[in-house]
Scaffold this motif. Sequence first.
Motif, mmCIF file in Angstrom:
data_model
loop_
_atom_site.group_PDB
_atom_site.id
_atom_site.type_symbol
_atom_site.label_atom_id
_atom_site.label_comp_id
_atom_site.label_asym_id
_atom_site.label_seq_id
_atom_site.Cartn_x
_atom_site.Cartn_y
_atom_site.Cartn_z
ATOM 1 N N GLN B 14 0.580 -1.294 0.028
ATOM 2 C CA GLN B 14 -0.150 0.047 -0.109
ATOM 3 C C GLN B 14 0.876 1.283 -0.044
ATOM 4 O O GLN B 14 0.572 2.325 -0.656
ATOM 5 C CB GLN B 14 -0.793 -0.024 1.101
ATOM 6 C CG GLN B 14 -2.076 -0.726 0.978
ATOM 7 C CD GLN B 14 -3.114 -0.665 2.147
ATOM 8 O OE1 GLN B 14 -2.814 -1.147 3.154
ATOM 9 N NE2 GLN B 14 -4.065 -0.099 2.070
ATOM 10 N N ALA B 18 0.526 4.257 -2.693
ATOM 11 C CA ALA B 18 0.423 5.488 -2.396
ATOM 12 C C ALA B 18 1.596 6.176 -2.934
ATOM 13 O O ALA B 18 1.347 7.501 -3.342
ATOM 14 C CB ALA B 18 0.323 5.568 -1.075
ATOM 15 N N LYS B 21 1.555 7.277 -6.512
ATOM 16 C CA LYS B 21 0.264 8.033 -6.993
ATOM 17 C C LYS B 21 0.548 9.460 -6.657
ATOM 18 O O LYS B 21 -0.103 10.286 -7.395
ATOM 19 C CB LYS B 21 -1.133 7.383 -6.137
ATOM 20 C CG LYS B 21 -1.916 6.301 -7.042
ATOM 21 C CD LYS B 21 -3.543 6.188 -6.330
ATOM 22 C CE LYS B 21 -3.309 6.011 -5.047
ATOM 23 N NZ LYS B 21 -4.515 5.651 -4.377
ATOM 24 N N VAL B 22 1.113 9.804 -5.665
ATOM 25 C CA VAL B 22 1.284 11.365 -5.429
ATOM 26 C C VAL B 22 2.089 12.202 -6.167
ATOM 27 O O VAL B 22 2.912 11.348 -7.042
ATOM 28 C CB VAL B 22 1.629 11.399 -3.899
ATOM 29 C CG1 VAL B 22 0.434 10.833 -2.871
ATOM 30 C CG2 VAL B 22 3.047 10.656 -3.580
ATOM 31 N N ASP B 23 1.889 13.366 -6.364
ATOM 32 C CA ASP B 23 2.600 14.054 -7.138
ATOM 33 C C ASP B 23 4.209 14.253 -6.407
ATOM 34 O O ASP B 23 4.247 14.291 -5.291
ATOM 35 C CB ASP B 23 2.059 15.744 -7.042
ATOM 36 C CG ASP B 23 0.737 15.823 -7.644
ATOM 37 O OD1 ASP B 23 0.155 16.831 -7.553
ATOM 38 O OD2 ASP B 23 0.645 14.979 -8.574
ATOM 39 N N GLU B 69 -5.335 14.049 4.866
ATOM 40 C CA GLU B 69 -4.946 13.811 3.550
ATOM 41 C C GLU B 69 -4.404 12.361 3.212
ATOM 42 O O GLU B 69 -4.633 11.778 2.309
ATOM 43 C CB GLU B 69 -3.777 14.939 3.299
ATOM 44 C CG GLU B 69 -2.681 14.483 2.421
ATOM 45 C CD GLU B 69 -2.913 15.271 0.788
ATOM 46 O OE1 GLU B 69 -4.018 16.066 1.161
ATOM 47 O OE2 GLU B 69 -2.574 14.837 -0.003
ATOM 48 N N PHE B 70 -3.757 12.055 4.299
ATOM 49 C CA PHE B 70 -3.044 10.567 4.251
ATOM 50 C C PHE B 70 -4.538 9.616 4.134
ATOM 51 O O PHE B 70 -4.176 8.695 3.410
ATOM 52 C CB PHE B 70 -2.404 10.451 5.725
ATOM 53 C CG PHE B 70 -1.843 8.997 5.659
ATOM 54 C CD1 PHE B 70 -2.411 8.379 6.760
ATOM 55 C CD2 PHE B 70 -1.272 8.296 4.644
ATOM 56 C CE1 PHE B 70 -1.849 7.106 6.891
ATOM 57 C CE2 PHE B 70 -0.859 6.915 4.840
ATOM 58 C CZ PHE B 70 -1.004 6.396 5.972
ATOM 59 N N ALA B 72 -7.350 9.849 3.306
ATOM 60 C CA ALA B 72 -8.039 9.803 2.078
ATOM 61 C C ALA B 72 -7.218 9.295 0.959
ATOM 62 O O ALA B 72 -7.832 8.607 0.012
ATOM 63 C CB ALA B 72 -8.496 11.514 1.732
ATOM 64 N N LYS B 73 -5.700 9.734 0.730
ATOM 65 C CA LYS B 73 -5.327 9.303 -0.387
ATOM 66 C C LYS B 73 -4.557 7.865 -0.288
ATOM 67 O O LYS B 73 -4.179 7.231 -1.436
ATOM 68 C CB LYS B 73 -3.986 10.261 -0.644
ATOM 69 C CG LYS B 73 -4.479 11.573 -1.149
ATOM 70 C CD LYS B 73 -4.173 12.017 -2.617
ATOM 71 C CE LYS B 73 -4.481 13.237 -2.828
ATOM 72 N NZ LYS B 73 -3.695 14.481 -2.679
ATOM 73 N N SER B 74 -4.313 7.229 0.829
ATOM 74 C CA SER B 74 -3.626 6.262 0.881
ATOM 75 C C SER B 74 -4.490 5.164 0.830
ATOM 76 O O SER B 74 -3.651 3.597 0.615
ATOM 77 C CB SER B 74 -2.841 6.184 2.219
ATOM 78 O OG SER B 74 -3.840 5.833 3.248
ATOM 79 N N GLY B 75 -5.934 4.984 1.006
ATOM 80 C CA GLY B 75 -6.578 4.021 0.898
ATOM 81 C C GLY B 75 -6.458 2.999 2.068
ATOM 82 O O GLY B 75 -7.049 1.997 2.238
ATOM 83 N N MET B 96 5.001 7.322 1.609
ATOM 84 C CA MET B 96 4.236 8.382 1.009
ATOM 85 C C MET B 96 4.728 9.733 0.933
ATOM 86 O O MET B 96 4.626 10.482 0.000
ATOM 87 C CB MET B 96 2.864 8.250 1.334
ATOM 88 C CG MET B 96 1.696 8.758 0.643
ATOM 89 S SD MET B 96 0.185 8.476 1.206
ATOM 90 C CE MET B 96 -1.003 9.721 0.841
#
Lengths: 141, 191
Positions: B14, B18, B21-23, B69-70, B72-75, B96
Motif C-alpha cells: 500500500q 500510495a 500515485k502522489v505528485d 490527506e493521508f 483519503a489518499k492512501s486507501g 508516501m
Amino acid sequence: HPHRPTLMGVTCAAVVGKGNNPLYVRTFGVSEDEALRFHFVVHTSLDVVEERRVGGLSDLYLGLLCPTDDYKVYGYITNTNAKLFLVTDDIDIKEADIKSFFRRFHAAFVDFVCNPFYSMDTAITSASFDREVVQLARSYQ
Amino acid sequence: LPFPIRMAKNYARQGDAAFAKVDKINAELLTLTYGSMVSQLMKDFEDVEEVNKQLEKMGYNIGLRLVDEFLAKSGVSRCEGFKDAVEIIAKVGLKMFLGVAAEVTNWNTTTTECSLVLTENPLNDFVELTEQYNALFYSNILCGVIRGALEMVQMRVECRFVKCQLRGDDVSEMRITLKEMIPEAYAGDEE
C-alpha cells in the motif's frame, strides 16, 4: 630532483572564493613548511586566472596556468566564480585525467556547498569534504 | 505476539502504491528547503534545545493536518490500535510523504513502546553537523508529525530521536511511546 612520492602527482588541491580568498588548500606528501609554499603558488596563479577570464571563456577548465620550476598549476572556474586549483609535479600527466579530476572536484564542492550550515564563501573545515578530496586524489594514483 | 507478516506485507504494498500515485517534487528542493529552515531557526533561536522544540512543534502542526490527506489518499482504513497505527505510519505514511519506509522494531512487553528505524532519510542529504550542533535532532520535525497525526486518531504519544545518522549512528531511530488513548468527545446526550 629526488622523486617525491605523491598521489598521481597531486601535490595540492585548492578552492578559492570569488573574492580571491582561499577557502581550502590541501597538500599531499609535503611537510608543513612546504605546504605554505602552495598557498603562495595558488595565490600567484590567481593573476593568470584573471587574464584567462577576460577573454570570455565558455569552458570552465582553464588549463595550465603556470609551470613553476617543480610544479604545474592547473585551474578551473565554476559558474559562481569559485576557483579550483590542481598543483602537480607529474610531468607525464594527461589532460584527460586533469579534466576528469576537476569535474569530480567540482561535483564534491557542489555537494558540500548544499550543507545548510555552511556559510557561503567561508573557510571549508569539513572533515567529510576533506576525506572526499583525499579519496579523489588517491583514485588517480 | 508477532505482528502478522501478511499484514506487514500489505502495508508495504500500500505504501508503494500510495507513493506512486502522489505528485512528486525534486528531492533536492525538499532537502535544501528543510535545511535552510533548520539553519535559520538556529540563527534565530541560537539554542539547540529550543530549535529541537520548534521543529517538533512545526511537525505537530503538520501532523494534525496531514492525517486527513493521508487517510483519503492512501486507501488505508481505520487502524486497529497503537501497534497497527505505527506499522501504517512506518510502511505507508513515511513512504508516501518522505519516499522511504521505516522498520518497526523493539516493542516493549506491553506493546506501548517501540522504535521506528530509518536507514535512509532524504532530509539528511548533504547535511553535516559540527560539534556545536551535537545536541540537535536535525529531523525532529518528523517526531512532531507523528505525534500530531496520532493525536488526530485519539492516541497521545511521545516521540523522540534516540539515534541519528548525522551524529555518526548507523541508522536513524525514533522511539514512540503511547501515553494514553484519548476518549472521543461525545456531541451530547441524545435521549
